[in-house]
Design a protein around this motif. Structure first.
Motif, short mmCIF file in Angstrom:
data_model
loop_
_atom_site.label_atom_id
_atom_site.label_comp_id
_atom_site.label_asym_id
_atom_site.label_seq_id
_atom_site.Cartn_x
_atom_site.Cartn_y
_atom_site.Cartn_z
N ALA A 84 0.83 -1.21 0.00
CA ALA A 84 0.00 0.00 0.00
C ALA A 84 0.86 1.26 0.00
O ALA A 84 0.39 2.34 -0.34
CB ALA A 84 -0.92 0.01 1.21
N GLY A 85 2.14 1.10 0.38
CA GLY A 85 3.03 2.26 0.37
C GLY A 85 3.23 2.79 -1.05
O GLY A 85 3.29 4.01 -1.26
N ASP A 86 3.36 1.89 -2.00
CA ASP A 86 3.49 2.32 -3.40
C ASP A 86 2.23 3.05 -3.86
O ASP A 86 2.28 4.00 -4.64
CB ASP A 86 3.75 1.12 -4.29
N LEU A 87 1.09 2.61 -3.36
CA LEU A 87 -0.18 3.26 -3.70
C LEU A 87 -0.22 4.67 -3.12
O LEU A 87 -0.66 5.62 -3.78
CB LEU A 87 -1.34 2.42 -3.15
N THR A 117 -6.07 1.07 -6.57
CA THR A 117 -6.73 1.13 -5.26
C THR A 117 -7.85 0.09 -5.17
O THR A 117 -8.01 -0.60 -4.15
CB THR A 117 -7.30 2.54 -5.02
N ALA A 118 -8.61 -0.01 -6.25
CA ALA A 118 -9.68 -1.02 -6.28
C ALA A 118 -9.10 -2.43 -6.21
O ALA A 118 -9.66 -3.32 -5.53
CB ALA A 118 -10.52 -0.84 -7.55
N ALA A 126 -3.65 -5.01 2.54
CA ALA A 126 -2.68 -3.95 2.84
C ALA A 126 -3.36 -2.68 3.32
O ALA A 126 -2.79 -1.92 4.10
CB ALA A 126 -1.84 -3.65 1.60
N LEU A 127 -4.59 -2.48 2.87
CA LEU A 127 -5.31 -1.29 3.29
C LEU A 127 -6.14 -1.59 4.52
O LEU A 127 -6.87 -2.59 4.57
CB LEU A 127 -6.23 -0.79 2.17
N ALA A 136 -8.06 8.15 -1.41
CA ALA A 136 -8.82 9.11 -2.23
C ALA A 136 -8.63 10.55 -1.72
O ALA A 136 -8.45 11.49 -2.50
CB ALA A 136 -10.30 8.74 -2.22
N GLY A 137 -8.65 10.70 -0.39
CA GLY A 137 -8.46 12.04 0.17
C GLY A 137 -7.08 12.58 -0.12
O GLY A 137 -6.93 13.77 -0.48
#
Length: 386
Positions: A84-87, A117-118, A126-127, A136-137
């Motif tokens: 999730a860090g890459d995201l 993200t989806a 990971a999220l 998103a924010g």
């Protein structure tokens, strides 16, 4: 401004922002290298992190290439490591993309971020709960920050362009003022000083008192006119609200026919037999055209007195044809007294030609076998030019 195509074109970061970006990436690389040495091993995560930082640094020089490098590396990190860090880094990078890249690159980045993200939300853990809304924010804040930076850069570009335009306008005003002053000097003073010089030289050679009185009267009148022109010039230099300089001495403020008659008398007083032909019922031209013709006649007569004072004769012919008004000024002079070669293209004739052109007319001036000829034509009926 937001709807302008120019606003959304690809653009480089501000030089200061580029320096700060490179310094920030340098610090992150140093920190990453420190972690590698502390951990004692070099993993694929470290490789992806270094490659991502290098891609971010690329925004300083090639924003579009850097954007796709960041998207590629982040996609690899998310798809193969589930990180999730890459995201999160991809969401933060949206600020640089929004600040520098074209709209299609921005849309591509947002779509990729949404898809990744989806994917993470659907297949991985990971999220944390609500992590999608956090991504998103962050993406929205990053996008708004990039647009704000683009707005600041666009405003700076606008201000620079506006300053350049104002500078050009001021330079044009200064050039215009210099031209107006030069015209005032030429049109107001050169004619009168030419008459003063000619009659001052001729005064000791006059054969009788009557001729001397004519020269003295001409010198006095021309001196008064020169003084008036100097006052007008001083007013022009002190008051920038004046619409324009006086284009001819006050004694020629009447119509063209009267000006031609007065100029013929000046030539006769200078000892040059002069014939005048002019219509008695006026010319039917606008005031601007009349002033242009008067200026042309003044310039022609001044050139004869200045450059060919020994002329044997002169003619001023003003004719009203069916479609044009024609002014022809000629002189006949000995070859040795036909004037300097360069005077045919001086400032005075250049300005006269320019004024006539503005009225739709033409001006030709050249030597003949026995003297000099000036021919000016203007349309017989023209509208007044403001």
């Amino acid at each position: 401004m937001l709807r302008s195509r120019t606003f959304w074109k690809q653009k480089l970061l501000h030089p200061v922002a580029r320096v700060l970006l490179v310094l920030t990436v340098g610090v992150l690389l140093v920190v990453e290298v420190g972690f590698i040495f502390a951990g004692g091993e070099f993993t694929r995560y470290d490789l992806l992190a270094i490659a991502l930082y290098a891609g971010v640094a690329g925004f300083a020089w090639h924003p579009t290439s850097a954007a796709f490098i960041v998207m590629l590396i982040s996609s690899v990190g998310v798809m193969f490591t589930g990180s999730a860090g890459d995201l999160l880094e991809l969401a933060i990078a949206l600020s640089l993309v929004a600040a520098t890249c074209a709209p299609w690159v921005i849309v591509t980045h947002i779509m990729l971020l949404s898809a990744l993200t989806a994917y993470i939300a659907a297949t991985g853990t990971a999220l944390a709960s609500g992590g999608v809304f956090g991504i998103a924010g962050i993406a929205v804040v990053a996008f708004l920050a990039g647009v704000a930076f683009r707005l600041v850069a666009a405003r700076e570009t606008f201000l620079v362009a506006e300053r350049a335009r104002v500078t050009e306008d001021l330079e044009a005003i200064a050039r215009g003022d210099r031209e107006r002053i030069a015209d005032e000097l030429h049109d107001g003073l050169a004619h009168d000083l030419t008459l003063i010089l000619f009659h001052a030289r001729a005064l000791p050679l006059q054969p009788d008192d009557a001729a001397r009185q004519v020269s003295l009267a001409t010198i006095e009148e021309s001196a008064e006119q020169a003084l008036h022109s100097i006052h007008s010039l001083l007013s022009l230099m002190r008051d920038t609200t004046i619409e324009g300089p006086r284009v001819h001495p006050a004694r020629y403020d009447g119509n063209v026919v009267e000006a031609v008659s007065s100029l013929g008398a000046l030539l006769r007083d200078a000892g040059i037999p002069t014939q005048i032909a002019a219509p008695l019922d006026g010319l039917g031209v606008s005031s601007a055209t009349g002033r242009a013709l008067t200026e042309t006649a003044i310039e022609a007569v001044t050139n004869i007195i200045k450059h060919a004072p020994k002329s044997r004769s002169a003619t001023i012919d003003l004719r009203n044809h069916s479609d044009v008004v024609e002014l022809v000024v000629k002189n006949v002079a000995p070859v040795a007294h036909q004037g300097r070669k360069g005077h045919l293209g001086g400032r005075g004739l250049g300005r006269a030609r320019q004024r006539l052109t503005q009225c739709g007319g033409t001006l030709e001036a050249d030597r003949t076998a026995d003297g000099w000829t000036l021919r000016a034509t203007v349309p017989a009926r023209t509208e007044s030019i403001p």
